[in-house]
Design an enzyme around this catalytic site. Structure first.
Site, PDB file in Angstrom:
ATOM      1  N   VAL A  96       4.540  -5.614  -4.458  1.00  0.00           N
ATOM      2  CA  VAL A  96       5.625  -5.588  -3.476  1.00  0.00           C
ATOM      3  C   VAL A  96       5.619  -6.936  -2.749  1.00  0.00           C
ATOM      4  O   VAL A  96       4.563  -7.410  -2.321  1.00  0.00           O
ATOM      5  CB  VAL A  96       5.454  -4.419  -2.491  1.00  0.00           C
ATOM      6  CG1 VAL A  96       6.534  -4.430  -1.422  1.00  0.00           C
ATOM      7  CG2 VAL A  96       5.466  -3.097  -3.252  1.00  0.00           C
ATOM      8  N   GLN A  99     -18.145  -6.266  -1.362  1.00  0.00           N
ATOM      9  CA  GLN A  99     -17.255  -7.094  -2.181  1.00  0.00           C
ATOM     10  C   GLN A  99     -16.870  -8.409  -1.510  1.00  0.00           C
ATOM     11  O   GLN A  99     -16.094  -9.182  -2.055  1.00  0.00           O
ATOM     12  CB  GLN A  99     -16.007  -6.315  -2.596  1.00  0.00           C
ATOM     13  CG  GLN A  99     -15.005  -6.063  -1.484  1.00  0.00           C
ATOM     14  CD  GLN A  99     -13.879  -5.162  -1.957  1.00  0.00           C
ATOM     15  OE1 GLN A  99     -14.066  -3.982  -2.215  1.00  0.00           O
ATOM     16  NE2 GLN A  99     -12.682  -5.734  -2.090  1.00  0.00           N
ATOM     17  N   GLY A 126      -2.803  -1.731  -7.395  1.00  0.00           N
ATOM     18  CA  GLY A 126      -1.669  -2.648  -7.457  1.00  0.00           C
ATOM     19  C   GLY A 126      -1.850  -3.770  -8.470  1.00  0.00           C
ATOM     20  O   GLY A 126      -2.960  -4.266  -8.679  1.00  0.00           O
ATOM     21  N   HIS A 143       0.833  -1.207   0.000  1.00  0.00           N
ATOM     22  CA  HIS A 143       0.000   0.000   0.000  1.00  0.00           C
ATOM     23  C   HIS A 143       0.869   1.260   0.000  1.00  0.00           C
ATOM     24  O   HIS A 143       0.605   2.208  -0.734  1.00  0.00           O
ATOM     25  CB  HIS A 143      -0.894   0.036   1.251  1.00  0.00           C
ATOM     26  CG  HIS A 143      -1.860  -1.102   1.372  1.00  0.00           C
ATOM     27  ND1 HIS A 143      -1.774  -2.042   2.373  1.00  0.00           N
ATOM     28  CD2 HIS A 143      -2.946  -1.446   0.638  1.00  0.00           C
ATOM     29  CE1 HIS A 143      -2.767  -2.912   2.244  1.00  0.00           C
ATOM     30  NE2 HIS A 143      -3.489  -2.579   1.205  1.00  0.00           N
TER      31      HIS A 143
END
Ligand code: AMP
Length: 282
Positions: A178, A61, A149, A37
């Site tokens: 990452v 979701q 991302g 993040h």
């Protein structure tokens, strides 16, 4: 750093900023923040005058109520981390602020096959919820740039499709995945892994890396099936491991056309934690 919990207060603040010609970069998250993040925040800070991060665990979701109940939440630490990296604004709304009962927030958009494949097959309704919350947040923040991302590649593809389809005036920017030192993609859900599970989890990255190395040596479905078995042997319970076209998300069955982007995507359970990862192959 400014903290807002109300839509109206955030909008008032952002209106003044935008009237003063300041560009806004936006990073939507569900909190339990990690370096993945923070890399998106850093990217936004480098490219915009003002960076807004939202922390909102979006109930629409979650197709699995247990997953929603168990989703890690740590707003105090999150705020400290955001302050530490120089984020300008954090938006921490309640469910009621995002979904007021008198407001229809369901975007009228058909996602075609994009939300039926991969994650869509195993998490029915998940992407309808993602599209709903991202559209609502974009309406509120109205950023120049939106940062998401690669880790959630299908989510990125679907939001890209929505932005094009609804002609939204925002530039979508992808941040690289990452990873931990052993290759495991950082995820808020990783904190729920036991020590043993944590030691098994990098198998997903290793499978994806082997597929990338072997792409020219065997048909993609065969490579994918072999690595799915490797995941099972390592102690994971894979839901899918597929080599797909990065635009259509449909399986690549013959020798990959190198002019198209191809990606390997995987989802697997480890104990009661569901992990996803992907790797761009061409
Ligand atoms: P989440 O809080 O899981 O909804 O993620 C918020 C944003 O951070 C999404 O755009 C994710 O794709 C992105 N993200 C999550 N994990 C990573 C990671 N390991 N590397 C880069 N971005 C990530």
């Amino acid at each position: 750093m400014y903290l807002f919990t109300r839509v109206s207060n955030l909008q008032q603040f952002l209106l003044v900023q935008q009237q003063n010609g300041r560009s806004v970069g936006f990073v939507p998250t569900m909190g339990a923040l990690h370096s993945g993040h923070l890399s998106l925040i850093a990217q936004s800070k480098a490219e915009n005058d003002l960076t807004v991060c939202s922390i909102f665990v979006n109930p629409t979701q979650f197709n699995d109520p247990n997953d929603l109940a168990r989703y890690p939440r740590n707003p105090v630490k999150d705020i400290e981390m955001l302050e530490g990296v120089g984020c300008d604004v954090v938006f921490l709304p309640s469910v009621h602020e995002i979904y007021p009962p008198d407001l229809d927030t369901t975007p009228q958009i058909s996602l075609g096959q994009l939300d039926k494949v991969l994650e869509g097959e195993f998490r029915p309704g998940h992407f309808a919820g993602v599209v709903q919350v991202v559209k609502r947040l974009l309406d509120i923040v109205q950023p120049a740039r939106l940062y998401m991302g690669q880790k959630d590649f299908q989510q990125f593809s679907i939001i890209r499709f929505m932005i094009r389809e609804l002609h939204l005036p925002v530039q979508l920017v992808m941040g690289p995945t990452v990873r931990e030192a052993d290759g495991l993609a950082m995820s808020s859900r990783n904190v729920r892994l036991s020590e043993t599970e944590r030691s098994i989890a990098p198998a997903i990255y290793q499978s994806l890396a082997r597929i990338k190395a072997a792409l020219d040596t065997a048909p993609p479905p065969l490579l994918a099936e072999g690595e799915k078995q490797a995941l099972t042997a390592a102690g994971l319970r894979p839901e899918y491991l597929e080599i797909v076209d990065a635009e259509t998300l449909l399986p690549v069955v013959t020798t990959p056309d190198k002019s198209r982007q191809i990606i390997a995507c995987a989802a697997a359970w480890l104990g009661n934690v569901r992990l996803i990862d992907n790797m761009i192959l061409t």
